[in-house]
Design a protein around this motif. Structure first.
Motif, PDB file in Angstrom:
ATOM      1  N   ASN A 114       0.826  -1.208   0.000  1.00 26.89           N
ATOM      2  CA  ASN A 114       0.000   0.000   0.000  1.00 26.89           C
ATOM      3  C   ASN A 114       0.856   1.252   0.000  1.00 26.89           C
ATOM      4  O   ASN A 114       0.573   2.232  -0.704  1.00 26.89           O
ATOM      5  CB  ASN A 114      -0.930  -0.009   1.209  1.00 26.89           C
ATOM      6  CG  ASN A 114      -1.786   1.238   1.294  1.00 26.89           C
ATOM      7  OD1 ASN A 114      -1.358   2.258   1.819  1.00 26.89           O
ATOM      8  ND2 ASN A 114      -3.017   1.162   0.785  1.00 26.89           N
ATOM      9  N   ARG A 115       1.931   1.251   0.800  1.00 22.79           N
ATOM     10  CA  ARG A 115       2.817   2.415   0.878  1.00 22.79           C
ATOM     11  C   ARG A 115       3.507   2.653  -0.466  1.00 22.79           C
ATOM     12  O   ARG A 115       3.666   3.800  -0.898  1.00 22.79           O
ATOM     13  CB  ARG A 115       3.872   2.209   1.971  1.00 22.79           C
ATOM     14  CG  ARG A 115       3.346   2.208   3.403  1.00 22.79           C
ATOM     15  CD  ARG A 115       2.731   3.550   3.793  1.00 22.79           C
ATOM     16  NE  ARG A 115       1.339   3.665   3.372  1.00 22.79           N
ATOM     17  CZ  ARG A 115       0.701   4.812   3.200  1.00 22.79           C
ATOM     18  NH1 ARG A 115       1.306   5.955   3.403  1.00 22.79           N
ATOM     19  NH2 ARG A 115      -0.566   4.829   2.837  1.00 22.79           N
ATOM     20  N   MET A 116       3.918   1.573  -1.115  1.00 24.13           N
ATOM     21  CA  MET A 116       4.593   1.743  -2.398  1.00 24.13           C
ATOM     22  C   MET A 116       3.628   2.201  -3.480  1.00 24.13           C
ATOM     23  O   MET A 116       3.961   3.056  -4.318  1.00 24.13           O
ATOM     24  CB  MET A 116       5.298   0.441  -2.791  1.00 24.13           C
ATOM     25  CG  MET A 116       6.506   0.140  -1.903  1.00 24.13           C
ATOM     26  SD  MET A 116       7.340  -1.406  -2.313  1.00 24.13           S
ATOM     27  CE  MET A 116       7.975  -1.034  -3.929  1.00 24.13           C
ATOM     28  N   LEU A 117       2.416   1.673  -3.469  1.00 27.09           N
ATOM     29  CA  LEU A 117       1.407   2.166  -4.413  1.00 27.09           C
ATOM     30  C   LEU A 117       1.144   3.654  -4.200  1.00 27.09           C
ATOM     31  O   LEU A 117       1.005   4.416  -5.161  1.00 27.09           O
ATOM     32  CB  LEU A 117       0.108   1.369  -4.254  1.00 27.09           C
ATOM     33  CG  LEU A 117       0.083  -0.048  -4.822  1.00 27.09           C
ATOM     34  CD1 LEU A 117      -1.208  -0.757  -4.420  1.00 27.09           C
ATOM     35  CD2 LEU A 117       0.241  -0.036  -6.347  1.00 27.09           C
ATOM     36  N   THR A 118       1.098   4.068  -2.936  1.00 29.97           N
ATOM     37  CA  THR A 118       0.856   5.479  -2.610  1.00 29.97           C
ATOM     38  C   THR A 118       1.956   6.373  -3.180  1.00 29.97           C
ATOM     39  O   THR A 118       1.683   7.470  -3.692  1.00 29.97           O
ATOM     40  CB  THR A 118       0.759   5.666  -1.087  1.00 29.97           C
ATOM     41  OG1 THR A 118      -0.322   4.874  -0.590  1.00 29.97           O
ATOM     42  CG2 THR A 118       0.514   7.126  -0.721  1.00 29.97           C
ATOM     43  N   MET A 119       3.209   5.906  -3.112  1.00 23.31           N
ATOM     44  CA  MET A 119       4.335   6.685  -3.652  1.00 23.31           C
ATOM     45  C   MET A 119       4.152   6.964  -5.144  1.00 23.31           C
ATOM     46  O   MET A 119       4.497   8.044  -5.629  1.00 23.31           O
ATOM     47  CB  MET A 119       5.649   5.924  -3.469  1.00 23.31           C
ATOM     48  CG  MET A 119       6.112   5.770  -2.053  1.00 23.31           C
ATOM     49  SD  MET A 119       7.605   4.718  -2.033  1.00 23.31           S
ATOM     50  CE  MET A 119       7.444   4.001  -0.395  1.00 23.31           C
ATOM     51  N   TYR A 120       3.644   5.976  -5.871  1.00 25.26           N
ATOM     52  CA  TYR A 120       3.480   6.148  -7.308  1.00 25.26           C
ATOM     53  C   TYR A 120       2.158   6.838  -7.661  1.00 25.26           C
ATOM     54  O   TYR A 120       2.059   7.482  -8.711  1.00 25.26           O
ATOM     55  CB  TYR A 120       3.589   4.786  -8.011  1.00 25.26           C
ATOM     56  CG  TYR A 120       5.014   4.280  -8.043  1.00 25.26           C
ATOM     57  CD1 TYR A 120       5.905   4.713  -9.018  1.00 25.26           C
ATOM     58  CD2 TYR A 120       5.484   3.403  -7.065  1.00 25.26           C
ATOM     59  CE1 TYR A 120       7.227   4.271  -9.029  1.00 25.26           C
ATOM     60  CE2 TYR A 120       6.799   2.957  -7.065  1.00 25.26           C
ATOM     61  CZ  TYR A 120       7.667   3.399  -8.050  1.00 25.26           C
ATOM     62  OH  TYR A 120       8.984   2.978  -8.057  1.00 25.26           O
ATOM     63  N   ALA A 121       1.159   6.715  -6.796  1.00 24.75           N
ATOM     64  CA  ALA A 121      -0.146   7.329  -7.083  1.00 24.75           C
ATOM     65  C   ALA A 121      -0.156   8.826  -6.794  1.00 24.75           C
ATOM     66  O   ALA A 121      -0.814   9.592  -7.506  1.00 24.75           O
ATOM     67  CB  ALA A 121      -1.234   6.629  -6.262  1.00 24.75           C
ATOM     68  N   ASN A 122       0.550   9.265  -5.744  1.00 25.03           N
ATOM     69  CA  ASN A 122       0.457  10.667  -5.332  1.00 25.03           C
ATOM     70  C   ASN A 122       0.846  11.672  -6.413  1.00 25.03           C
ATOM     71  O   ASN A 122       0.182  12.705  -6.556  1.00 25.03           O
ATOM     72  CB  ASN A 122       1.262  10.898  -4.053  1.00 25.03           C
ATOM     73  CG  ASN A 122       0.451  10.612  -2.803  1.00 25.03           C
ATOM     74  OD1 ASN A 122      -0.781  10.696  -2.818  1.00 25.03           O
ATOM     75  ND2 ASN A 122       1.113  10.279  -1.712  1.00 25.03           N
ATOM     76  N   PRO A 123       1.903  11.449  -7.190  1.00 26.75           N
ATOM     77  CA  PRO A 123       2.175  12.396  -8.266  1.00 26.75           C
ATOM     78  C   PRO A 123       1.014  12.534  -9.248  1.00 26.75           C
ATOM     79  O   PRO A 123       0.723  13.648  -9.716  1.00 26.75           O
ATOM     80  CB  PRO A 123       3.421  11.808  -8.945  1.00 26.75           C
ATOM     81  CG  PRO A 123       4.104  11.057  -7.856  1.00 26.75           C
ATOM     82  CD  PRO A 123       2.989  10.450  -7.059  1.00 26.75           C
ATOM     83  N   ALA A 124       0.327  11.421  -9.542  1.00 25.68           N
ATOM     84  CA  ALA A 124      -0.820  11.491 -10.443  1.00 25.68           C
ATOM     85  C   ALA A 124      -1.973  12.247  -9.795  1.00 25.68           C
ATOM     86  O   ALA A 124      -2.617  13.097 -10.428  1.00 25.68           O
ATOM     87  CB  ALA A 124      -1.266  10.083 -10.840  1.00 25.68           C
ATOM     88  N   ILE A 125      -2.241  11.955  -8.515  1.00 27.98           N
ATOM     89  CA  ILE A 125      -3.321  12.654  -7.796  1.00 27.98           C
ATOM     90  C   ILE A 125      -3.064  14.154  -7.798  1.00 27.98           C
ATOM     91  O   ILE A 125      -3.949  14.968  -8.112  1.00 27.98           O
ATOM     92  CB  ILE A 125      -3.434  12.126  -6.353  1.00 27.98           C
ATOM     93  CG1 ILE A 125      -3.924  10.680  -6.342  1.00 27.98           C
ATOM     94  CG2 ILE A 125      -4.372  13.007  -5.524  1.00 27.98           C
ATOM     95  CD1 ILE A 125      -3.826   9.996  -4.990  1.00 27.98           C
ATOM     96  N   ASN A 126      -1.833  14.545  -7.472  1.00 30.76           N
ATOM     97  CA  ASN A 126      -1.503  15.971  -7.395  1.00 30.76           C
ATOM     98  C   ASN A 126      -1.482  16.638  -8.764  1.00 30.76           C
ATOM     99  O   ASN A 126      -1.925  17.779  -8.919  1.00 30.76           O
ATOM    100  CB  ASN A 126      -0.144  16.153  -6.707  1.00 30.76           C
ATOM    101  CG  ASN A 126      -0.206  15.867  -5.216  1.00 30.76           C
ATOM    102  OD1 ASN A 126      -1.246  16.016  -4.592  1.00 30.76           O
ATOM    103  ND2 ASN A 126       0.903  15.436  -4.633  1.00 30.76           N
ATOM    104  N   CYS A 127      -0.963  15.924  -9.770  1.00 32.59           N
ATOM    105  CA  CYS A 127      -0.913  16.498 -11.114  1.00 32.59           C
ATOM    106  C   CYS A 127      -2.315  16.714 -11.680  1.00 32.59           C
ATOM    107  O   CYS A 127      -2.621  17.782 -12.229  1.00 32.59           O
ATOM    108  CB  CYS A 127      -0.109  15.575 -12.025  1.00 32.59           C
ATOM    109  SG  CYS A 127       0.046  16.172 -13.738  1.00 32.59           S
TER     110      CYS A 127
END
Length: 405
Positions: free
Chosen positions: A384-397
């Motif tokens: 979950n933590r690793m998925l979050t690392m890759y998802a957050n740039p997309a969420i913010n962008c």
């Protein structure tokens, strides 16, 4: 690239001072070395047993004396970067990435800027920027803000100061910390206005472990301690450029996830003395896929639009949010980012990746999770933590561009 030709072009574009005009050196404990100090520093490094043990791995097959002669032939720190660091970074990235590039169309290559970026890699964030500034025909590279917590050994401090780094002093008593922050800010203003150099500084202290990049107000407050005039005048004098750094793969993702579980399980957890060194090594040599740098416009014009009567607290908060927005909307998103977003939130961005992309990313995550050595390993939490690392740039962008994730 012809090093001699490009070196001459760079030197022709800017005057690089070799000392302080007033004869004082109030920044001697934090600044990069002066050009005149290169020979003595090189000799000191090549007499250091620890440094000599590392050299063969960095420059295999090269005799120490050949390195000494090449280094002693460098008349400036820029010469040193072009002679050693440029080709070293290019070689590392040739093995550990698909390539790296930068969009700098918004900038004047003859001007000097303070690049404020999201923080992905301890060493390479600034090292890649230096190479990309050369490749994009800027007049010089950049001076690099580096925390003294990373300078574990005297030879590391020597190497980074040869590579145009200045030192951010941390973990000081409050009064000393304030004095150190003022000196740091004064130095940054001096480097821009008098040395006509560029600066790189991370938007926050330490890397954002979850890639949810946010600018710390304290960084801006420090910057405004130096210079003259209003807070806006002082920030404008540094010519701040928000810089978005996008990695397809973060080779330290598993180390960051591991640290997150350690902190979850033990509120008193502290990193060991070698943890930062391990992160540096992993970040440098681990596979990164594609890496993209994107320079937003300098914020000087934006600062002119702010109400000069705004309180300092609100002003710093407002400027930090503007920098964040510029970084977020200029991320380059990769299939990994959308795959992670969909797996994490149950969203549907399947138009942004293929079945093959998803299978490859799932396989990658499994391999990275396999590298984590914890006695009470929580696979679900770590994934979950690793998925979050890759998802957050997309969420913010997506948010910065007005799109619902």
């Amino acid at each position: 690239m012809s090093m001699v030709a490009d070196n001459e072009k760079i030197h022709a574009g800017t005057a690089i001072p070799t000392g302080h005009s007033d004869g004082k050196d109030e920044f001697s404990s934090i600044r990069p070395f002066e050009d005149s100090e290169i020979p003595q520093v090189v000799d000191r490094l090549l007499a250091d047993k620890q440094f000599l043990q590392i050299l063969p791995a960095v420059f295999p097959g090269t005799p120490v004396e050949a390195i000494r002669q090449k280094a002693r032939g460098c008349k400036t720190l820029l010469d040193f970067q072009l002679a050693f660091v440029y080709s070293l970074v290019k070689g590392i990235m040739a093995k550990a990435s698909k390539g790296f590039d930068m969009d700098a169309k918004a900038l004047d290559t003859k001007a000097n800027y303070t690049f404020v970026s999201n923080h992905r890699d301890i060493v390479l964030d600034s090292a890649l920027l230096d190479v990309l500034l050369v490749d994009n025909k800027f007049t010089t590279t950049c001076e690099i803000a580096i925390g003294d917590n990373l300078l574990k050994y005297p030879w590391i401090k020597d190497v980074v100061r040869l590579n145009k780094s200045f030192i951010v002093e941390r973990d000081l008593p409050m009064r000393q910390l304030l004095l150190a922050s003022k000196r740091l800010s004064d130095y940054m203003h001096y480097a821009i206005s008098q040395k006509h150099d560029n600066i790189w500084i991370a938007q926050r202290e330490g890397r954002a472990k979850d890639s949810n990049d946010r600018t710390q107000k304290s960084i801006l407050q420090m910057m405004a301690m130096g210079g003259e005039g209003s807070v806006v005048d002082r920030l404008k004098a540094l010519h701040i450029v928000p810089l978005a750094i996008s990695y397809e793969y973060d080779p330290c993702d598993f180390l960051k996830a591991k640290e997150m579980q350690q902190r979850r399980d033990n509120p008193d957890f502290h990193k060991g003395p070698m943890d930062d060194v391990t992160s540096m090594r992993t970040g440098i040599f681990g596979y990164k896929g594609s890496v993209h740098y994107h320079c937003a416009p300098c914020i000087d014009g934006y600062l002119d639009t702010l109400d000069p009567k705004t309180s300092k607290g609100v002003l710093f908060e407002t400027v930090a949010k503007h920098i964040d927005s510029e970084i977020h909307k200029n991320y380059r998103l990769y299939p990994n980012n959308f795959i992670a977003l969909d797996e994490l939130l149950g969203a549907d961005h399947t138009g942004s990746y293929t079945d093959e992309d998803k299978a490859a990313f799932d396989s990658y995550l499994g391999a990275q999770l396999g590298k984590i050595d914890l006695p009470n390993k929580d696979e679900a939490f770590l994934r979950n933590r690793m998925l979050t690392m890759y998802a957050n740039p997309a969420i913010n962008c997506l948010a910065a561009n007005g799109i619902t994730a």
